[in-house]
Write a protein that holds these residues in place. Structure first.
Motif, PDB file in Angstrom:
ATOM      1  N   LYS A 149       0.747  -1.303   0.170  1.00  0.00           N
ATOM      2  CA  LYS A 149      -0.097   0.061  -0.081  1.00  0.00           C
ATOM      3  C   LYS A 149       0.769   1.234  -0.166  1.00  0.00           C
ATOM      4  CE  LYS A 149      -4.177  -2.249   1.797  1.00  0.00           C
ATOM      5  NZ  LYS A 149      -5.517  -1.747   2.582  1.00  0.00           N
ATOM      6  N   GLU A 150       1.918   1.078   0.680  1.00  0.00           N
ATOM      7  CA  GLU A 150       2.739   2.591   0.702  1.00  0.00           C
ATOM      8  C   GLU A 150       3.390   2.701  -0.624  1.00  0.00           C
ATOM      9  OE1 GLU A 150       4.861   5.668   2.350  1.00  0.00           O
ATOM     10  OE2 GLU A 150       3.463   4.308   3.334  1.00  0.00           O
ATOM     11  N   SER A 151       3.887   1.421  -1.358  1.00  0.00           N
ATOM     12  CA  SER A 151       4.334   1.555  -2.741  1.00  0.00           C
ATOM     13  C   SER A 151       3.289   2.107  -3.755  1.00  0.00           C
ATOM     14  CB  SER A 151       4.589   0.067  -3.167  1.00  0.00           C
ATOM     15  OG  SER A 151       5.588  -0.441  -2.496  1.00  0.00           O
ATOM     16  N   LEU A 152       2.186   1.598  -3.570  1.00  0.00           N
ATOM     17  CA  LEU A 152       1.084   2.206  -4.420  1.00  0.00           C
ATOM     18  C   LEU A 152       0.620   3.914  -4.079  1.00  0.00           C
ATOM     19  CD1 LEU A 152      -1.541  -0.843  -4.158  1.00  0.00           C
ATOM     20  CD2 LEU A 152      -0.020  -0.071  -6.301  1.00  0.00           C
ATOM     21  N   TYR A 153       0.680   4.133  -2.762  1.00  0.00           N
ATOM     22  CA  TYR A 153       0.752   5.490  -2.551  1.00  0.00           C
ATOM     23  C   TYR A 153       1.683   6.415  -3.043  1.00  0.00           C
ATOM     24  CZ  TYR A 153      -0.445   9.652   0.281  1.00  0.00           C
ATOM     25  OH  TYR A 153      -0.602  10.999   0.888  1.00  0.00           O
ATOM     26  N   LYS A 154       2.777   5.839  -3.231  1.00  0.00           N
ATOM     27  CA  LYS A 154       3.878   6.555  -3.830  1.00  0.00           C
ATOM     28  C   LYS A 154       3.603   6.601  -5.392  1.00  0.00           C
ATOM     29  CE  LYS A 154       7.692   5.095  -0.548  1.00  0.00           C
ATOM     30  NZ  LYS A 154       9.002   4.503  -0.570  1.00  0.00           N
ATOM     31  N   ILE A 155       3.060   5.985  -6.101  1.00  0.00           N
ATOM     32  CA  ILE A 155       2.817   5.996  -7.272  1.00  0.00           C
ATOM     33  C   ILE A 155       1.506   6.911  -7.682  1.00  0.00           C
ATOM     34  CG2 ILE A 155       1.599   4.653  -9.095  1.00  0.00           C
ATOM     35  CD1 ILE A 155       3.214   2.117  -8.534  1.00  0.00           C
ATOM     36  N   TYR A 156       0.678   6.725  -6.708  1.00  0.00           N
ATOM     37  CA  TYR A 156      -0.628   7.365  -6.883  1.00  0.00           C
ATOM     38  C   TYR A 156      -0.402   8.995  -6.719  1.00  0.00           C
ATOM     39  CZ  TYR A 156      -5.463   7.266  -8.299  1.00  0.00           C
ATOM     40  OH  TYR A 156      -6.699   7.491  -8.867  1.00  0.00           O
ATOM     41  N   GLY A 157       0.348   9.144  -5.525  1.00  0.00           N
ATOM     42  CA  GLY A 157       0.806  10.602  -5.150  1.00  0.00           C
ATOM     43  C   GLY A 157      -0.390  11.681  -5.031  1.00  0.00           C
ATOM     44  N   VAL A 158      -1.643  10.966  -4.252  1.00  0.00           N
ATOM     45  CA  VAL A 158      -2.573  12.075  -3.877  1.00  0.00           C
ATOM     46  C   VAL A 158      -2.973  11.724  -2.377  1.00  0.00           C
ATOM     47  CG1 VAL A 158      -5.141  12.310  -4.213  1.00  0.00           C
ATOM     48  CG2 VAL A 158      -3.733  11.625  -6.331  1.00  0.00           C
ATOM     49  N   LYS A 159      -3.045  13.158  -1.890  1.00  0.00           N
ATOM     50  CA  LYS A 159      -2.963  12.987  -0.356  1.00  0.00           C
ATOM     51  C   LYS A 159      -4.411  12.406   0.117  1.00  0.00           C
ATOM     52  CE  LYS A 159       0.005  17.023   0.580  1.00  0.00           C
ATOM     53  NZ  LYS A 159       0.251  18.298   1.302  1.00  0.00           N
ATOM     54  N   GLY A 160      -5.512  12.571  -0.559  1.00  0.00           N
ATOM     55  CA  GLY A 160      -6.423  12.043   0.095  1.00  0.00           C
ATOM     56  C   GLY A 160      -6.582  10.656  -0.083  1.00  0.00           C
ATOM     57  N   LEU A 161      -5.575   9.961  -0.630  1.00  0.00           N
ATOM     58  CA  LEU A 161      -5.993   8.163  -0.812  1.00  0.00           C
ATOM     59  C   LEU A 161      -5.724   7.718   0.395  1.00  0.00           C
ATOM     60  CD1 LEU A 161      -6.226   6.333  -3.218  1.00  0.00           C
ATOM     61  CD2 LEU A 161      -3.521   6.080  -2.886  1.00  0.00           C
ATOM     62  N   SER A 162      -6.712   6.971   0.854  1.00  0.00           N
ATOM     63  CA  SER A 162      -6.655   6.040   2.125  1.00  0.00           C
ATOM     64  C   SER A 162      -6.574   4.648   1.938  1.00  0.00           C
ATOM     65  CB  SER A 162      -8.247   5.901   2.625  1.00  0.00           C
ATOM     66  OG  SER A 162      -8.398   5.064   3.733  1.00  0.00           O
ATOM     67  N   PHE A 163      -5.239   4.284   2.544  1.00  0.00           N
ATOM     68  CA  PHE A 163      -4.725   3.013   2.779  1.00  0.00           C
ATOM     69  C   PHE A 163      -5.845   1.985   2.962  1.00  0.00           C
ATOM     70  CE2 PHE A 163       0.053   3.070   3.529  1.00  0.00           C
ATOM     71  CZ  PHE A 163       0.257   4.115   2.579  1.00  0.00           C
ATOM     72  N   LEU A 164      -6.735   2.347   3.772  1.00  0.00           N
ATOM     73  CA  LEU A 164      -8.126   1.325   4.288  1.00  0.00           C
ATOM     74  C   LEU A 164      -8.999   1.193   3.223  1.00  0.00           C
ATOM     75  CD1 LEU A 164      -8.891  -0.672   6.304  1.00  0.00           C
ATOM     76  CD2 LEU A 164      -9.930   1.403   7.580  1.00  0.00           C
ATOM     77  N   GLN A 165      -9.522   2.517   2.789  1.00  0.00           N
ATOM     78  CA  GLN A 165     -10.835   2.461   2.046  1.00  0.00           C
ATOM     79  C   GLN A 165     -10.510   2.392   0.489  1.00  0.00           C
ATOM     80  OE1 GLN A 165     -12.481   6.441   3.340  1.00  0.00           O
ATOM     81  NE2 GLN A 165     -12.828   5.506   5.337  1.00  0.00           N
ATOM     82  N   HIS A 166      -9.378   2.883   0.120  1.00  0.00           N
ATOM     83  CA  HIS A 166      -9.121   2.890  -1.264  1.00  0.00           C
ATOM     84  C   HIS A 166      -8.356   1.938  -2.032  1.00  0.00           C
ATOM     85  CE1 HIS A 166     -10.193   7.456  -0.449  1.00  0.00           C
ATOM     86  NE2 HIS A 166     -11.169   6.746  -0.922  1.00  0.00           N
ATOM     87  N   ILE A 167      -7.348   1.333  -1.023  1.00  0.00           N
ATOM     88  CA  ILE A 167      -6.471   0.163  -1.871  1.00  0.00           C
ATOM     89  C   ILE A 167      -6.756  -1.253  -1.303  1.00  0.00           C
ATOM     90  CG2 ILE A 167      -4.082  -0.202  -2.105  1.00  0.00           C
ATOM     91  CD1 ILE A 167      -3.335   2.542  -1.152  1.00  0.00           C
ATOM     92  N   ASN A 168      -6.971  -1.988  -2.193  1.00  0.00           N
ATOM     93  CA  ASN A 168      -7.120  -3.136  -1.739  1.00  0.00           C
ATOM     94  C   ASN A 168      -5.976  -4.065  -2.367  1.00  0.00           C
ATOM     95  OD1 ASN A 168      -8.890  -5.579  -0.862  1.00  0.00           O
ATOM     96  ND2 ASN A 168      -8.811  -6.109  -3.133  1.00  0.00           N
ATOM     97  N   VAL A 169      -5.551  -5.034  -1.513  1.00  0.00           N
ATOM     98  CA  VAL A 169      -4.537  -5.992  -1.958  1.00  0.00           C
ATOM     99  C   VAL A 169      -4.957  -7.340  -1.853  1.00  0.00           C
ATOM    100  CG1 VAL A 169      -1.918  -6.874  -1.476  1.00  0.00           C
ATOM    101  CG2 VAL A 169      -2.633  -4.374  -0.988  1.00  0.00           C
ATOM    102  N   THR A 170      -4.912  -8.081  -2.797  1.00  0.00           N
ATOM    103  CA  THR A 170      -5.205  -9.543  -2.907  1.00  0.00           C
ATOM    104  C   THR A 170      -4.476 -10.253  -1.769  1.00  0.00           C
ATOM    105  OG1 THR A 170      -6.101  -9.267  -5.204  1.00  0.00           O
ATOM    106  CG2 THR A 170      -5.810 -11.532  -4.409  1.00  0.00           C
ATOM    107  N   ASP A 171      -5.470 -11.297  -1.285  1.00  0.00           N
ATOM    108  CA  ASP A 171      -4.434 -12.184  -0.285  1.00  0.00           C
ATOM    109  C   ASP A 171      -3.700 -13.049  -0.999  1.00  0.00           C
ATOM    110  OD1 ASP A 171      -3.834 -13.022   2.366  1.00  0.00           O
ATOM    111  OD2 ASP A 171      -5.509 -14.351   2.564  1.00  0.00           O
ATOM    112  N   PHE A 172      -2.644 -13.538  -0.354  1.00  0.00           N
ATOM    113  CA  PHE A 172      -1.579 -14.359  -1.172  1.00  0.00           C
ATOM    114  C   PHE A 172      -1.065 -15.373  -0.178  1.00  0.00           C
ATOM    115  CE2 PHE A 172      -0.235 -10.370   0.748  1.00  0.00           C
ATOM    116  CZ  PHE A 172       0.854 -10.675   1.489  1.00  0.00           C
TER     117      PHE A 172
END
Length: 210
Positions: A149-172
């Motif tokens: 999620k931190e890696s994805l936040y760095k790509i997206y670069g938008v302050k309002g992006l929520s790790f909990l609400q907006h980013i979903n990582v498929t289980d593995f």
């Protein structure tokens, strides 16, 4: 020069990981910082942070760049003057960069610590991982999810992006060393490949835009 590991995720992307073992004086050799980065370096109180900062300049050299090829936008996101994509990370005595000719990329290194159990509910539904055998396995999995999620936040670069609400990582499974993820933000959906590796009590995760 302890270039710890290099990885080639695809034909146009390279990952470089450094284990910071040298003294500050050695890392300072042959490093010519821009005025902006020199000011940042001189403002750092921690020697470990200073050594990590300089080691990243050696990683840039390994990738064929100097500090003068790098610039930062107002939100702190790094860019390369030649238009290639770059992401940078630093955790204790490890640093890493990922560089890609063609796609947006993000990278994160984290030390595996039990602190992540206390903050997990802020970035992922913890109950999803309670089927694991023990706390060590939960810590490992949560660290991978946080790194993704931190890696994805760095790509997206938008302050309002929520790790909990907006980013979903498929289980593995740990043995897979990869998964995928989706960002849903204000009606826009984007998909990513996620790769991860573990070493010496640390986790490195990097994201590749699809």
């Amino acid at each position: 020069m302890p270039l710890f590991k290099t990885i080639t995720p695809n034909a146009t992307t390279q990952v470089y990981i450094w284990k910071v073992e040298e003294p500050l004086e050695e890392l300072s050799q042959n490093v010519n910082l821009t005025p902006h980065c020199k000011a940042r370096f001189e403002s750092m109180k921690s020697e470990l942070h200073r050594r990590g900062f300089l080691s990243i300049r050696h990683l840039l050299h390994a990738a064929g760049y100097t500090d003068h090829d790098l610039y930062y936008t107002e939100n702190g996101k790094p860019h390369l003057h030649d238009g290639k994509h770059i992401s940078i990370t630093h955790s204790y005595n490890f640093t890493a960069i990922i560089v890609s000719d063609a796609i947006e990329v993000g990278i994160d290194i984290e030390m595996q610590r039990d602190k992540i159990l206390r903050i997990a509910s802020r970035f992922t539904p913890l109950k999803e991982y309670r089927t694991l055998a023990n706390d060590d396995a939960v810590i490992r999995k949560l660290t991978i999810v946080w790194g993704a999620k931190e890696s994805l936040y760095k790509i997206y670069g938008v302050k309002g992006l929520s790790f909990l609400q907006h980013i979903n990582v498929t289980d593995f499974d740990f043995d897979d060393q990869k998964t995928d993820a989706v960002i849903n933000y204000h009606g826009n959906q984007s998909k990513y490949d996620i790769d991860f590796l573990e070493f010496e009590g640390f986790t490195c995760v990097y994201a590749l835009a699809l």
